[in-house]
Scaffold this active site. Structure first.
Site, short mmCIF file in Angstrom:
data_model
loop_
_atom_site.label_atom_id
_atom_site.label_comp_id
_atom_site.label_asym_id
_atom_site.label_seq_id
_atom_site.Cartn_x
_atom_site.Cartn_y
_atom_site.Cartn_z
N LYS A 1 2.19 -0.88 5.35
CA LYS A 1 3.41 -1.51 5.88
C LYS A 1 3.55 -1.35 7.40
CE LYS A 1 6.29 -1.47 1.66
NZ LYS A 1 5.38 -2.28 0.96
N GLY B 1 7.07 -5.41 -5.23
CA GLY B 1 5.77 -5.71 -5.84
C GLY B 1 5.56 -5.05 -7.20
N ASP C 1 4.82 -9.27 -6.90
CA ASP C 1 3.48 -9.87 -6.76
C ASP C 1 3.35 -11.06 -7.70
OD1 ASP C 1 2.66 -7.86 -4.94
OD2 ASP C 1 2.02 -6.56 -6.59
#
EC number: 4.2.3.3
Length: 151
Positions: free
Chosen positions: A23, A66, A71
């Site tokens: 990140k 995610g 995702d």
């Protein structure tokens, strides 16, 4: 499988994703490319999207996190032709509990023939390309023909 053509618009729909260890690197890249990114429609998985939006002021449509299904949400958008580019800074040295989702996202991006940047170098090549700002025709699976064959 038969193919058809899809035209990507000049203003792309860009998905931004990063594993936790990546990140900070994605944030740095986004800050460096903010001027280019703000000309496109941005999407991200939840945690990444909220962090990027807060730190850069960019308008980003965030999915859920995610590991919670974000995702897969992005994968669905790719299969619907609603995402043109995937920037996914993933950590190849650390397994994550949702590894199957990660693999599925990368697989669906490949199936639907969209450009994928998995690190700073590929992101630089992709975002320095003049094609980023142009309409671009790509070959994609002809789902209608695929369905007709099976009916």
């Amino acid at each position: 499988m038969q193919k058809t053509t899809r035209t990507m618009p000049a203003h792309k729909h860009v998905a931004l994703v990063a594993h936790d260890n990546c990140k900070p690197e994605l944030l740095r890249w986004v800050k460096e490319n903010k001027e280019k990114l703000q000309r496109h429609f941005l999407y991200a998985t939840g945690t990444t999207g909220h962090m990027l939006s807060k730190e850069t002021g960019l308008a980003i449509k965030s999915m859920i996190s995610g590991p919670m299904g974000g995702d897969q949400q992005l994968g669905a958008l790719i299969s619907e032709g609603k995402i043109d580019v995937l920037v996914f800074f993933w950590d190849p040295l650390n397994a994550v509990p949702h590894d199957p989702d990660v693999k599925a996202l990368l697989r669906i991006a490949s199936v639907w023939n969209i450009p994928v940047a998995t690190n700073r170098a590929t992101a630089k090549f992709l975002f320095d390309s003049p094609l980023l700002e142009q309409e671009v025709d790509i070959e994609v699976p002809d789902y209608e023909a695929y369905l007709a064959e099976r009916m």
